[in-house]
Design a protein around this motif. Sequence first.
Motif, PDB file in Angstrom:
ATOM      1  N   SER A 216     -52.698 -24.536 -30.789  1.00  0.00           N
ATOM      2  CA  SER A 216     -53.715 -25.062 -30.696  1.00  0.00           C
ATOM      3  C   SER A 216     -54.356 -26.039 -31.533  1.00  0.00           C
ATOM      4  N   VAL A 217     -55.290 -26.851 -31.632  1.00  0.00           N
ATOM      5  CA  VAL A 217     -56.060 -28.172 -31.740  1.00  0.00           C
ATOM      6  C   VAL A 217     -57.248 -28.267 -31.707  1.00  0.00           C
ATOM      7  N   PHE A 218     -57.950 -28.099 -33.090  1.00  0.00           N
ATOM      8  CA  PHE A 218     -59.261 -28.978 -33.015  1.00  0.00           C
ATOM      9  C   PHE A 218     -59.581 -29.624 -34.620  1.00  0.00           C
ATOM     10  N   ALA A 219     -60.266 -30.837 -33.958  1.00  0.00           N
ATOM     11  CA  ALA A 219     -60.010 -31.368 -34.674  1.00  0.00           C
ATOM     12  C   ALA A 219     -60.839 -33.063 -34.596  1.00  0.00           C
ATOM     13  N   CYS A 220     -61.890 -33.886 -35.695  1.00  0.00           N
ATOM     14  CA  CYS A 220     -62.321 -35.002 -34.629  1.00  0.00           C
ATOM     15  C   CYS A 220     -61.357 -36.363 -34.656  1.00  0.00           C
ATOM     16  N   LEU A 221     -61.325 -36.909 -34.589  1.00  0.00           N
ATOM     17  CA  LEU A 221     -61.053 -38.801 -34.415  1.00  0.00           C
ATOM     18  C   LEU A 221     -62.090 -39.732 -35.143  1.00  0.00           C
ATOM     19  N   THR A 222     -61.638 -40.627 -36.147  1.00  0.00           N
ATOM     20  CA  THR A 222     -63.133 -41.303 -35.770  1.00  0.00           C
ATOM     21  C   THR A 222     -62.423 -42.402 -37.010  1.00  0.00           C
ATOM     22  N   ASP A 223     -63.193 -43.176 -37.053  1.00  0.00           N
ATOM     23  CA  ASP A 223     -62.554 -45.015 -37.866  1.00  0.00           C
ATOM     24  C   ASP A 223     -62.314 -45.234 -36.730  1.00  0.00           C
ATOM     25  N   PHE A 224     -62.718 -45.738 -36.131  1.00  0.00           N
ATOM     26  CA  PHE A 224     -62.713 -45.905 -34.088  1.00  0.00           C
ATOM     27  C   PHE A 224     -62.824 -47.719 -35.170  1.00  0.00           C
ATOM     28  N   ASP A 225     -61.628 -48.824 -34.434  1.00  0.00           N
ATOM     29  CA  ASP A 225     -61.790 -50.138 -34.521  1.00  0.00           C
ATOM     30  C   ASP A 225     -62.055 -50.235 -33.114  1.00  0.00           C
ATOM     31  N   ALA A 226     -62.418 -49.664 -32.150  1.00  0.00           N
ATOM     32  CA  ALA A 226     -63.182 -49.453 -30.688  1.00  0.00           C
ATOM     33  C   ALA A 226     -62.890 -48.153 -29.763  1.00  0.00           C
ATOM     34  N   GLY A 227     -64.297 -48.040 -29.069  1.00  0.00           N
ATOM     35  CA  GLY A 227     -64.501 -46.966 -28.702  1.00  0.00           C
ATOM     36  C   GLY A 227     -63.163 -46.841 -27.188  1.00  0.00           C
ATOM     37  N   TRP A 228     -62.348 -46.549 -27.322  1.00  0.00           N
ATOM     38  CA  TRP A 228     -61.538 -46.042 -25.534  1.00  0.00           C
ATOM     39  C   TRP A 228     -60.537 -45.057 -26.891  1.00  0.00           C
ATOM     40  N   TYR A 229     -59.471 -44.721 -25.237  1.00  0.00           N
ATOM     41  CA  TYR A 229     -58.085 -44.167 -25.609  1.00  0.00           C
ATOM     42  C   TYR A 229     -57.706 -44.127 -23.451  1.00  0.00           C
ATOM     43  N   THR A 230     -56.311 -43.654 -23.979  1.00  0.00           N
ATOM     44  CA  THR A 230     -55.634 -43.977 -23.136  1.00  0.00           C
ATOM     45  C   THR A 230     -54.644 -42.088 -22.852  1.00  0.00           C
ATOM     46  N   ILE A 231     -54.772 -41.662 -21.919  1.00  0.00           N
ATOM     47  CA  ILE A 231     -53.709 -41.016 -21.864  1.00  0.00           C
ATOM     48  C   ILE A 231     -52.780 -41.157 -20.453  1.00  0.00           C
ATOM     49  N   ASN A 232     -51.542 -41.274 -20.922  1.00  0.00           N
ATOM     50  CA  ASN A 232     -50.899 -41.903 -19.407  1.00  0.00           C
ATOM     51  C   ASN A 232     -49.819 -40.509 -19.232  1.00  0.00           C
ATOM     52  N   SER A 233     -50.066 -40.321 -17.976  1.00  0.00           N
ATOM     53  CA  SER A 233     -49.088 -38.895 -17.462  1.00  0.00           C
ATOM     54  C   SER A 233     -47.948 -39.622 -17.009  1.00  0.00           C
ATOM     55  N   LEU A 234     -46.405 -39.670 -17.219  1.00  0.00           N
ATOM     56  CA  LEU A 234     -45.295 -40.335 -16.438  1.00  0.00           C
ATOM     57  C   LEU A 234     -45.442 -38.836 -14.898  1.00  0.00           C
ATOM     58  N   THR A 235     -45.005 -38.074 -14.943  1.00  0.00           N
ATOM     59  CA  THR A 235     -45.297 -36.954 -13.926  1.00  0.00           C
ATOM     60  C   THR A 235     -46.218 -37.462 -12.921  1.00  0.00           C
ATOM     61  N   ALA A 236     -47.014 -37.590 -12.837  1.00  0.00           N
ATOM     62  CA  ALA A 236     -48.471 -38.526 -12.494  1.00  0.00           C
ATOM     63  C   ALA A 236     -48.280 -39.513 -11.709  1.00  0.00           C
ATOM     64  N   GLY A 237     -47.546 -40.385 -12.648  1.00  0.00           N
ATOM     65  CA  GLY A 237     -47.033 -42.146 -11.902  1.00  0.00           C
ATOM     66  C   GLY A 237     -48.639 -42.949 -12.245  1.00  0.00           C
ATOM     67  N   PHE A 238     -49.688 -42.372 -12.897  1.00  0.00           N
ATOM     68  CA  PHE A 238     -50.868 -43.016 -13.653  1.00  0.00           C
ATOM     69  C   PHE A 238     -50.978 -42.457 -14.729  1.00  0.00           C
ATOM     70  N   GLY A 239     -52.116 -43.577 -15.352  1.00  0.00           N
ATOM     71  CA  GLY A 239     -52.746 -43.119 -16.267  1.00  0.00           C
ATOM     72  C   GLY A 239     -54.276 -43.306 -16.712  1.00  0.00           C
ATOM     73  N   ILE A 240     -54.693 -42.694 -17.408  1.00  0.00           N
ATOM     74  CA  ILE A 240     -56.607 -42.423 -17.274  1.00  0.00           C
ATOM     75  C   ILE A 240     -56.940 -44.169 -19.006  1.00  0.00           C
ATOM     76  N   ARG A 241     -57.867 -44.393 -18.721  1.00  0.00           N
ATOM     77  CA  ARG A 241     -58.509 -44.986 -19.839  1.00  0.00           C
ATOM     78  C   ARG A 241     -60.012 -44.973 -20.317  1.00  0.00           C
ATOM     79  N   LEU A 242     -60.775 -44.420 -21.079  1.00  0.00           N
ATOM     80  CA  LEU A 242     -61.999 -43.406 -21.161  1.00  0.00           C
ATOM     81  C   LEU A 242     -62.424 -44.866 -22.253  1.00  0.00           C
ATOM     82  N   ALA A 243     -63.421 -45.252 -22.182  1.00  0.00           N
ATOM     83  CA  ALA A 243     -64.303 -46.593 -23.103  1.00  0.00           C
ATOM     84  C   ALA A 243     -65.452 -45.833 -23.263  1.00  0.00           C
ATOM     85  N   TRP A 244     -66.311 -46.244 -24.339  1.00  0.00           N
ATOM     86  CA  TRP A 244     -67.672 -46.731 -24.657  1.00  0.00           C
ATOM     87  C   TRP A 244     -67.942 -47.079 -25.860  1.00  0.00           C
ATOM     88  N   ASP A 245     -68.875 -46.847 -26.078  1.00  0.00           N
ATOM     89  CA  ASP A 245     -69.912 -47.206 -27.289  1.00  0.00           C
ATOM     90  C   ASP A 245     -69.912 -46.975 -28.354  1.00  0.00           C
TER      91      ASP A 245
END
Length: 316
Positions: A216-245
């Motif tokens: 169980s994890v609850f925290a906050c990411l901050t001090d972004f150099d740019a607003g994005w993250y990726t989650i890559n799923s080897l099992t699914a064979g694809f990933g996602i990229r979410l980008a924001w301002d």
Amino acid sequence: MPSSLWLHTDRLSVEVRPDKGADITSITERATGIDILSRTPWGRRDLAGTPVTGDSRADLLARYGGGWQQLVPNAGDERTVNGVRRGFHGEAAIVSWSVVDADDSRIQLATGLITAPLRLTRTLHLDGPTLNVRDTVHNTAEEPIPVMWVQHPGFGAPFIDEHCTISTPARTVLTDAEQPDNAMPPDTRAAFPLVPTADGGTVDLRQVPGPGSRRSVFACLTDFDAGWYTINSLTAGFGIRLAWDTTVLPHAWLWQECHASNGFPWYRRAYVVAIEPANVLPGAPSPACSARGQAPLLPAGTSWTSDIALSITDLR
């Protein structure tokens, strides 16, 4: 009012619930049939049969089927603002929204809140492998209003498993000050991605924990150099990229519930990973961070607009 609206391209199908918060309840990659969003153990409910307890946290969770919500004007525990009690995770995620316009590739919705003088609009546009989400919060009052604003997308199995990896240009992790059973020590700053654990070890937040991890994890990411993250799923064979301002939403809440938490509401039944762009640090002011929970002021008669793009990325 329809209970669901759908957007379709050759790559994605997206379900939206105007009757409940304009929630995005499904984002399905069509080649695999995999829905990337999480689903609660009790699933999506018929709202007419949902109990009302008078406890804002229990009532919101009873209506929470997983997916992607928008938390306005409050996020986290209920609190009193300007003499009005703002419920757990806010009003926007539980009220109905009006459908302004809709076709196979674009939906526009709107609603007004009662617990804060706010008018909200949401426009979703599906373009190939990308879902574009534009949200606007407008202050209809003649005075400034404190507004918490958190985008709340949660991702789940079968997209999420122990073979997934996270990448982001956030430089800092701020752990929660009060969350029970957190894998990380309370009220602690660390450099992403290696964070100390409560038992004296170290956890690499780039690696997604598996369903049997009891993490169980609850925290906050901050001090972004740019607003994005990726989650890559080897099992699914694809990933996602979410980008924001990040000028609008400078932080991102990090929540991982991996069959870990006893008692209500999860009873060790939930498996979800969420990274949630936010305009506020979670919790209440603490010894290590007095800025927690300090909602920015939205000036009278003005608006904030958030543009978020979620894209499917190929790994094979």
